[in-house]
Design an enzyme around this catalytic site. Structure first.
Site, PDB file in Angstrom:
ATOM      1  N   ASP A  95      39.171  49.159  44.042  1.00  0.00           N
ATOM      2  CA  ASP A  95      40.565  49.283  44.447  1.00  0.00           C
ATOM      3  C   ASP A  95      41.106  50.668  44.113  1.00  0.00           C
ATOM      4  OD1 ASP A  95      40.475  46.707  45.311  1.00  0.00           O
ATOM      5  OD2 ASP A  95      41.629  45.855  43.668  1.00  0.00           O
ATOM      6  N   TYR A 152      39.954  53.118  46.697  1.00  0.00           N
ATOM      7  CA  TYR A 152      40.697  52.904  47.941  1.00  0.00           C
ATOM      8  C   TYR A 152      42.113  53.465  47.823  1.00  0.00           C
ATOM      9  CZ  TYR A 152      42.995  50.526  51.822  1.00  0.00           C
ATOM     10  OH  TYR A 152      43.724  50.263  52.963  1.00  0.00           O
ATOM     11  N   LYS A 166      51.051  40.678  40.256  1.00  0.00           N
ATOM     12  CA  LYS A 166      50.469  40.889  41.580  1.00  0.00           C
ATOM     13  C   LYS A 166      49.085  40.237  41.595  1.00  0.00           C
ATOM     14  CE  LYS A 166      49.341  44.435  45.021  1.00  0.00           C
ATOM     15  NZ  LYS A 166      47.946  43.998  45.244  1.00  0.00           N
ATOM     16  N   ARG A 216      46.318  36.836  56.503  1.00  0.00           N
ATOM     17  CA  ARG A 216      47.174  37.955  56.901  1.00  0.00           C
ATOM     18  C   ARG A 216      46.623  38.674  58.119  1.00  0.00           C
ATOM     19  NH1 ARG A 216      48.707  43.022  53.006  1.00  0.00           N
ATOM     20  NH2 ARG A 216      46.455  43.379  53.112  1.00  0.00           N
ATOM     21  N   LYS A 265      60.768  43.569  43.374  1.00  0.00           N
ATOM     22  CA  LYS A 265      61.472  43.317  44.631  1.00  0.00           C
ATOM     23  C   LYS A 265      62.970  43.304  44.360  1.00  0.00           C
ATOM     24  CE  LYS A 265      57.752  40.335  46.379  1.00  0.00           C
ATOM     25  NZ  LYS A 265      57.373  38.955  46.762  1.00  0.00           N
ATOM     26  N   CYS A 325      13.906  39.953  14.525  1.00  0.00           N
ATOM     27  CA  CYS A 325      12.606  39.342  14.791  1.00  0.00           C
ATOM     28  C   CYS A 325      12.100  38.578  13.567  1.00  0.00           C
ATOM     29  CB  CYS A 325      11.586  40.410  15.194  1.00  0.00           C
ATOM     30  SG  CYS A 325      11.141  41.552  13.876  1.00  0.00           S
ATOM     31  N   CYS A 334      14.806  49.063  14.021  1.00  0.00           N
ATOM     32  CA  CYS A 334      13.778  48.259  13.366  1.00  0.00           C
ATOM     33  C   CYS A 334      12.599  49.172  13.024  1.00  0.00           C
ATOM     34  CB  CYS A 334      13.332  47.143  14.300  1.00  0.00           C
ATOM     35  SG  CYS A 334      11.862  46.252  13.730  1.00  0.00           S
TER      36      CYS A 334
END
Length: 561
Positions: A27, A30, A110, A131, A290, A410, A432
């Site tokens: 994202d 982009y 979101k 959409r 908004k 181990c 080790c």
């Protein structure tokens, strides 16, 4: 021209993301392309036309689904990437409306899912659409009706005759992990992240497959709303009131939605949601602001492909917070003991992360990282995710300090040692001291030997190496044992490899053929595959060029020894 090339690249990414659920960039990458594209059009307005990507939303619908025309287009959102961007957004709104003070805003997570529009007539669900390109989407009605959180019949009073409710279909983190585990068991597609999984689940041609996927839905927007004979029948006059109405109608709404009366309150909500991402149980990539008053939204209108009255304040794409559930020690082929954070799965830069490096014991001590902490996780590009630091004000009383072991894991219980650095200082890596006697190192050496940049033996991955290392019949303890596998299998009268779980006659033949093709490889690959300390790919290539052949290299090595 850069603008044209960028436009073509963005269109292809839109097609892959919205139309095929198969993105090939993050994202953040982009968003960077979009920012550059928009910047070019800002500086050179003549570039902006009706065909510009800045005027488009999403991608064309997939042809395998019938189309649905959106009565009210579904548009995209503008983005804010910093507190300063958010302040600019609020100020633009205030100036456009010619107000002395900014209006109230809603702020909500979101959701990183798949947008869906649900059309109800007479309170009954009649159509559901993706959409698509904003103007028309795919008819996914049959699949949507299998989602438990989407009501088939709206409830409550004052339900409009026509009511298009919009929101996000998504998949929770725990459900995503379980789905991928089931896909792996069945040999199906492994999804990169919950968003892709949700989109792929919704776009099934067989709705019974969708019904098996635990998809969820949050309602937060709307399209056409009207009563018969009337232009509008809005159940509220504010964004906040509309979302509350959706809850009365029977939808789930996001409990983290808040009403804010200043920029400071908006940023406080943003930071609180960002800090609590680890506990939400689903992916979000920012907070949406908004304008609350619908009359003011109408005055503000739209610009290009986005409303003037809304904006998405994105989180830094390569960082996230989550819970550190455990710390495990990973033993490498050189014996290095590396602490690995086992995380509550979280989306970091478009990739689901459940493991991250903690570097070394000193890093854990210096940062005071404890099991149970909420931690910040960073991932840049393809680099292994790392834990940066604990968020101390979220530390629970039950958080446990981690005690780094003094002996190898181990059975030999060999002591761990710190080697001196080139400067003569004590190193931070604990190794080790058992070297090839340590089974962990033996296995990791074998994995390195067959890896892609070394011998690259098809069919011999990590799981297969571990199987052969532990198999009592066809034991592989050294690289040479790989090249005797076929002869030893042919000499085995009963316990044939083809009869063991996970193998079959064809897979065994393919494996033996792949091993046979690697009896002769380039010298640099061979030298790299030996896994010698401090001999990486570059050094192996230098040595190969200098000596030219294994015979010369072996002769010189014997003389030096």
């Amino acid at each position: 021209m850069e603008h044209g090339a960028l436009g073509a690249e963005i269109a292809e990414h839109d097609r892959r993301y919205h139309g095929e659920d198969d993105p090939i960039i993050s994202d953040a990458e982009y968003d960077a392309l979009r920012q550059r594209y928009d910047a070019l059009e800002t500086h050179f307005p003549d570039l902006k036309t009706a065909a510009s990507q800045s005027a488009k939303v999403g991608a064309k619908r997939a042809l395998r689904f019938a189309k649905i025309i959106h009565r009210v287009p579904i548009l995209s959102l503008g983005n804010c990437f910093s507190d300063a961007d958010a302040a600019d957004f609020v100020e633009r709104v205030r100036r456009f409306l010619n107000l002395e003070a900014a209006p109230a805003f809603t702020a909500e997570p979101k959701i990183d899912g798949l947008s869906c529009s649900l059309r109800y007539e007479g309170g009954v669900l009649v159509k559901a659409a993706t959409r698509g390109d904003g103007a028309e989407g795919e008819d996914v009605t049959a699949n949507v009706k299998t989602i438990a959180e989407i009501p088939h019949q709206l409830t409550g009073s004052a339900v409009p005759d026509v009511c298009e409710v919009r929101g996000e279909i998504y998949l929770g983190h725990a459900d995503f992990v379980a789905l991928n585990a089931e896909q792996e068991r069945a040999g199906g597609k492994i999804f990169a992240n919950p968003r892709n999984a949700a989109a792929g689940s919704l776009r099934q041609l067989d709705s019974s497959i969708t019904a098996k996927r635990p998809l969820r839905f949050f309602a937060y927007a709307w399209g056409e709303i009207k009563n018969r004979g009337e232009m509008s029948a809005m159940p509220a006059t504010t964004q906040w009131g509309m979302v509350q109405a959706f809850q009365r109608f029977g939808f789930r709404i996001n409990p983290r939605m808040a009403l804010c009366h200043s920029l400071e309150e908006m940023l406080t909500v943003y930071r609180a949601i960002e800090a609590d991402r680890a506990n939400l149980g689903y992916d979000i990539d920012g907070v949406v602001y908004k304008v609350n008053d619908l009359a003011l939204q109408a005055r503000l209108g739209f610009v290009s492909r986005a409303p003037r009255w809304a904006s998405a304040h994105k989180f830094p794409a390569e960082k996230a917070t989550t819970i550190l559930e455990a710390i495990e020690i990973q033993v490498g082929r050189t014996g290095a003991h590396t602490p690995v954070a086992k995380l509550r799965p979280v989306n970091v830069g478009g990739v689901m992360v459940s493991n991250a490096t903690l570097h070394n014991a000193e890093f854990i001590t210096d940062k005071d990282i404890r099991i149970g902490d909420t931690v910040s996780v960073h991932r840049a590009g393809d680099v292994i995710p790392r834990v940066d630091a604990p968020i101390l004000d979220k530390r629970p009383a039950s958080a446990i300090p981690f005690v780094f072991p003094l002996e190898c894991l181990c059975d030999l219980k060999t002591a761990l040692v710190k080697e001196e650095t080139a400067a003569g200082d004590e190193g931070k890596v604990r190794r080790c001291s058992g070297e090839f006697a340590c089974p962990y190192q033996q296995v990791e050496h074998l994995k390195h030997f067959v890896s892609r940049r070394a011998f690259d033996i098809d069919g011999l991955g990590d799981k297969q190496i571990e199987f052969f290392f532990n198999d009592p019949d066809l034991s592989v303890k050294t690289p040479a044992d790989i090249f005797t596998l076929k002869a030893r299998d042919e000499a085995e009268p009963i316990k044939k490899l083809k009869n063991k779980e996970g193998f079959g006659e064809l897979s065994v033949k393919n494996l033996f053929d792949a091993i046979e093709t690697r009896r002769s490889i380039a010298l640099e690959r061979f030298l790299f595959g030996l896994g010698i300390r401090h001999v990486g790919e570059t050094t192996a290539k230098v040595l190969a060029r200098a000596y030219g052949s294994w015979a010369i290299f072996e002769t010189v090595s014997q003389k030096v020894a």
